[in-house]
Design an enzyme around this catalytic site. Structure first.
Site: not given
Lengths: 318, 156
Positions: A245, A249, A253
């Site tokens: 994660s 992440r 993004n």
């Protein structure tokens, strides 16, 4: 013979620059400069600039180090290939970070101005964060680790604000076919750092908590010792999810941000002047908004790293 | 979007940069900041100390000043007392002197008066005797009438 451009090549036939399509544009921007070995023989076709006919293709034998032409070739290179652009920018920006932070304080004054002030502000900010999260355990590595992550990731993210075509076009002029500029839009980069953090988590879990406590934490929760295998599977998912994660992440993004920049840049494909101008406006807007995301994502990556490592230093009772 | 050896390379680069930061970047910055922080807090403490000692000095100064003032007042009082005493002494001495002078003067005057009176009496008695002799001739001699004369003188 099919090529990356989807154009038939015939030696001696007239050649021209492949037509720029929306799909081709996007795909080009999402393809890394990949160095690796192809398991099969490949041909490199070049358009003779003087006569505008295809030259004899250069044949690259199987299992030799070469740059991939097109994403399919890059995929065919398998695991042992290197995204030269991502890792190159990553190393360059890392050196920028080290150099700036090392030499900003060379002329130490008691009334810091400019760069020294900025550097001290960064260090103080990181140190405050580390100290607020690392309350019980002390580890001299965490500060430098967090500083490196925050500044380095921020610099890599910052490359997203360079207009999408500037550096790739420069690279093309220098004869480099693909050139992705933002390292953090490459999952290899973000997951690579997450892997580094993950190894540290395991290392500190074992050395600080002790192997017994670490194993207990993974097997005795949440159902007690009679359901050890179930516990282990559940906890393992939890454990593995941390680095995944963490890396995804940041990648997600930045990839999305980059994608929007590419799509805005595509507005220039429309021949309408008004839409082109709107593209400029949108580009500015998104860039301004993106500054927030860049800083925020680097901060989140840093804070989560500190939190995960703090958890690795804490022993729970069982 | 392939996962490939870039991941391992980045992990290694990551380790290298963290190590460089750990060894060569973080410590000097932190030490500079801590040293400055310490210097500033030391400075503040020194300033506070100086303030305190200034306050102390002020108190001591006030105390000294008050003491000096009261001492001065005491001295002044004493001096005044002494002065008035001196003045008092002088005036009483002068009075006494004046009285003495007066007394001696009056004594002298009295003596002179008495002397003059005695002389007058003497001369008077001689004149009386002379006159009486002239009148009475030799009837009366001073030796015979001494007692009478003496009595007359005493009556005068």
């Amino acid at each position: 013979m099919a090529s990356a451009y989807g154009v038939e090549h015939v030696v001696g036939a007239a050649c021209k620059e492949p037509e720029l399509t929306v799909t081709g544009y996007i795909q080009h921007h999402l393809t890394n400069l990949t160095l690796g070995k192809l398991p099969y023989e490949s041909e490199v076709w070049t358009c003779n600039a003087d006569s505008l006919v295809w030259d004899m293709p250069k044949v690259v034998p199987a299992d030799t180090w070469t740059f991939a032409h097109g994403s399919s070739q890059a995929a065919d290179m398998g695991f042992w290939a290197l995204h030269v652009d991502s890792i190159g920018w990553s190393i360059f920006l890392g050196i920028v970070f080290i150099t700036v932070f090392r030499f900003a304080i060379a002329k130490n004054t008691d009334t810091p101005t400019g760069l020294q002030n900025f550097v001290e502000m960064c260090v103080e900010f990181v140190n405050d964060n580390v100290q607020s999260i690392f309350t019980s355990a002390k580890n001299p590595l965490i500060g430098p680790l967090a500083l490196t992550i925050m500044v380095w990731v921020f610099l890599m993210n910052l490359m997203d604000l360079v207009p999408v075509d500037f550096l790739p076009e420069l690279a093309k002029a220098a004869g480099i076919e693909y050139f992705k500029v933002v390292p953090t839009t490459d999952p290899n980069i973000t997951l690579g750092m997450a892997l580094g953090v993950f190894i540290l988590i395991i290392y500190y879990s074992i050395t600080v908590k002790g192997l017994k406590n670490f194993v207990a934490e993974l097997t005795l929760h949440p159902f007690g010792k009679w359901l050890m295998p179930v516990n282990f599977i559940l906890e393992m998912v939890n454990f593995i999810a941390k680095p995944i994660s963490l890396g995804l992440r940041l990648f997600g993004n930045l990839y999305a941000g980059e994608m929007i920049f590419i799509l805005i840049a595509l507005m220039l494909f429309f021949s309408s002047f008004a839409i082109g101008m709107m593209g400029f406006g949108l580009h500015l807007l998104w860039a301004l908004f993106h500054i927030l995301i860049l800083a925020l994502q680097s901060f989140i990556f840093m804070v989560l790293t500190i939190v995960y490592l703090a958890m690795a230093h804490e022993t729970e009772d069982h | 979007m392939n996962i490939n050896a870039t991941l391992i390379a980045q992990a290694l680069v990551f380790v290298v940069f963290v190590a460089i930061c750990w060894k060569y970047v973080w410590p000097p910055i932190i030490s500079i900041m801590e040293e400055r922080e310490k210097r500033i807090s030391d400075g503040l403490e020194a300033a506070k100390k100086a303030d305190d000692s200034l306050e102390e000095a002020k108190l001591a100064f006030d105390k000294e000043l008050n003491q000096a003032k009261s001492e001065a007042a005491g001295i002044l009082e004493k001096a005044n007392a002494r002065a008035s005493q001196i003045v008092g002494d002088a005036s009483s001495k002068a009075e006494a002197e004046a009285e003495k002078i007066m007394t001696s003067a009056s004594t002298t005057i009295e003596n002179e008066t008495n002397k003059a009176k005695e002389e007058l009496r003497q001369q008077m008695s001689e004149i009386i005797i002379d006159t009486t002799q002239k009148i009475l001739g030799d009837e009366i001699s001073p030796e015979k009438h001494d007692a009478i004369l003496k009595k007359a003188a005493e009556e005068l």
